[in-house]
Write a protein that holds these residues in place. Sequence first.
Motif, PDB file in Angstrom:
ATOM      1  N   SER A 237      35.708 -53.521 -41.419  1.00 18.33           N
ATOM      2  CA  SER A 237      36.320 -54.570 -40.617  1.00 18.33           C
ATOM      3  C   SER A 237      35.239 -55.403 -39.959  1.00 18.33           C
ATOM      4  O   SER A 237      34.137 -54.911 -39.685  1.00 18.33           O
ATOM      5  CB  SER A 237      37.252 -53.978 -39.552  1.00 18.33           C
ATOM      6  OG  SER A 237      36.531 -53.127 -38.675  1.00 18.33           O
ATOM      7  N   ARG A 239      34.493 -57.353 -36.584  1.00 19.89           N
ATOM      8  CA  ARG A 239      34.938 -57.541 -35.197  1.00 19.89           C
ATOM      9  C   ARG A 239      34.393 -58.880 -34.708  1.00 19.89           C
ATOM     10  O   ARG A 239      33.191 -59.046 -34.535  1.00 19.89           O
ATOM     11  CB  ARG A 239      34.443 -56.397 -34.309  1.00 19.89           C
ATOM     12  CG  ARG A 239      34.905 -56.489 -32.874  1.00 19.89           C
ATOM     13  CD  ARG A 239      34.618 -55.215 -32.116  1.00 19.89           C
ATOM     14  NE  ARG A 239      35.396 -54.099 -32.656  1.00 19.89           N
ATOM     15  CZ  ARG A 239      35.467 -52.896 -32.069  1.00 19.89           C
ATOM     16  NH1 ARG A 239      34.798 -52.655 -30.960  1.00 19.89           N
ATOM     17  NH2 ARG A 239      36.190 -51.943 -32.610  1.00 19.89           N
ATOM     18  N   GLY A 253      40.077 -51.860 -35.282  1.00 18.93           N
ATOM     19  CA  GLY A 253      39.697 -50.739 -34.440  1.00 18.93           C
ATOM     20  C   GLY A 253      40.888 -50.139 -33.720  1.00 18.93           C
ATOM     21  O   GLY A 253      42.044 -50.244 -34.156  1.00 18.93           O
ATOM     22  N   SER A 254      40.611 -49.522 -32.594  1.00 17.17           N
ATOM     23  CA  SER A 254      41.654 -48.873 -31.805  1.00 17.17           C
ATOM     24  C   SER A 254      42.609 -49.903 -31.216  1.00 17.17           C
ATOM     25  O   SER A 254      42.192 -50.957 -30.722  1.00 17.17           O
ATOM     26  CB  SER A 254      41.026 -48.044 -30.671  1.00 17.17           C
ATOM     27  OG  SER A 254      42.019 -47.498 -29.839  1.00 17.17           O
ATOM     28  N   LYS A 263      40.073 -57.479 -41.703  1.00 20.11           N
ATOM     29  CA  LYS A 263      39.870 -56.286 -42.527  1.00 20.11           C
ATOM     30  C   LYS A 263      39.511 -56.720 -43.941  1.00 20.11           C
ATOM     31  O   LYS A 263      39.972 -57.762 -44.438  1.00 20.11           O
ATOM     32  CB  LYS A 263      41.146 -55.438 -42.558  1.00 20.11           C
ATOM     33  CG  LYS A 263      41.594 -54.919 -41.206  1.00 20.11           C
ATOM     34  CD  LYS A 263      40.697 -53.809 -40.705  1.00 20.11           C
ATOM     35  CE  LYS A 263      40.872 -52.552 -41.537  1.00 20.11           C
ATOM     36  NZ  LYS A 263      40.052 -51.435 -41.032  1.00 20.11           N
TER      37      LYS A 263
END
Length: 610
Positions: A237, A239, A253-254, A263
């Motif tokens: 991914s 960010r 992520g979370s 992604k």
Amino acid sequence: MPHSPVDEMPGCSHTRAFARAASLSKRNDHLSTLPGYFASATTCRLWISGPTTTVGRSARTGSDPKAAGSRRVSVAEMRHWRSRRSRPSGRRTRATSVHSVHHSPLSSLRPISPRRWLSIDRILVFPGICRGSRSLRAAMLASRQETREWAHEEFGHAQLGDARRTVRLVRMAAEAARHPGGTVLEVFRCHAEQQGTHDFLANPHIRESDILDAMAVATAGRCEGQPFIFVVVDGTSLRLTDRKYAKDFGAVGSTTLGARGLKVVHAYAVSPDGVPLGILDQQWWNRVPQKKRNDCHLRVVAAKETRHWLRTIEASKERLVASTTRVWFQLDREGDRYATLKTLHSTGQWFTVRSTYGSRFIQHGRRKKRLTDVLARTRVRGIHRLFVRPRDDRAGRTATLRIRTTAVVLDMLERPTGEQYALPVNVVDVHETGTTPRGEEPIHWRLLTNHPIDTDEDVALVLHGYSQRWRIEDLHRTWKSGACRVEDTQLRSTQSVVKWAMIMAATAARIERIKLLARTDPSRPASIEFGPHEIAATLLMKQKYKKRSEVISNSMPEIGQFTTWLAELGGYTGKSSGGPPGSVTIKRGLDFILPIAAALAALDEQRKKR
């Protein structure tokens, strides 16, 4: 002492010319720190030449400042010429032959550069005593020839609907290879190039799939002649910065952290020797922000992110269908899924997947048994030693692996549809014994493969193939946080980010290829990947900054030694750095020697013209 030209600006207005000259001088001030090759870039020469001019356009002349009739022009005379320009555009104005050599800092020239000066033939901005005009641009481009050849090989056949778009793409890739960076402003230093790049990335008529097709065709060409190719499939991914949630990115992520980005799943081609060959396929998507779900086993494949992995596998096979090279897919534990294993088997190619579920059922006669139980009762086939590369949570070492092998038939079930599938595979189970450092878990791989395991050489090849899966981790590091730093981009749309990330992914693969060639075949000459001026510049700087005990020869170096020298110029300190030269120090070394290579190319071109 000869000096290097900085730039050439044919036929532009005085205001833009002096503004660009000031920008060049500020940008190239650091070049004066290289003794013997550059003078201060703040002292320039302005040549005004041509017996006649055309208002609104420039006449092509090449008069010598030392020719008869030449004279020095003062600031007052320049203002006088400004006042004489009053005729409409397109009419020819007779003027006295003027050749001016005016030595002055740019800061004093800019205030006296009004907009209505008489248009001139050409302006040359350069430090020191270099002369010439037409050869300067060719000389500056000479040092860029190597990266342009790579860029043309990678993207020159792209079908973007207009040949000018393809030319722009090739230029973008070449500049990205010369100056890798996360943002457009880092890679392109000219305002026109920056604007052209932004326009290219934002153009809705340029599809991401067309850029990807060009990359894949170039990679497939490099795969020709190989007995087989490892195709590593893995996801990651990006960010990206989106603090105000104003960009069309998705969640990464979370879920609780609220990070934003994209992604992607890569298919990365690697030669049997472990040398990266390029990108075969990419699948991009935005993940919808939502709470973590526990109903994965109840959803069909079309509703899962697994579908992107299946498309990558199928597309990779299709891109190599015209080649006689066999594909060997390498997947980590994310590939141990019903749909993924079934798709890999249906391709007719080899595959190796690290198993996640040791408790899965296998068919054993009329009964079903657990895979772990069958492996526990299988005798040890032998001991194999494999070098394990270091990473953050694991020390590098030569691991001693105990090997068990067996052939089984997996009894797989797709719960949402109730579909069953019997998949015959070979299992290679390796467990580290006796070489695990204190505080670490021993290496344990349970590999599912359809490659034969009849001989010890077959088993060793299966282990070697899976160990090449780490090449894609190196690619992700170079691409995301290393030399290319694609996560630093400030682009605001998914379309623009994907196009930019594709170009930088090809650049990262090139950097990894140079690094691996230096490790796997260090005896090959450096000329296979570097141009003559880059080699000469590296030798020059290495001789200047060498250790007292080092002896640097002027002969053609091997690529292994050359890459080490390049990394040392970028800050590599040898064994204390934790391993062989990496992409970050190689990139720093390239940034250091490329301006010097440009200067050497310019000087070489000037000598040829004399």
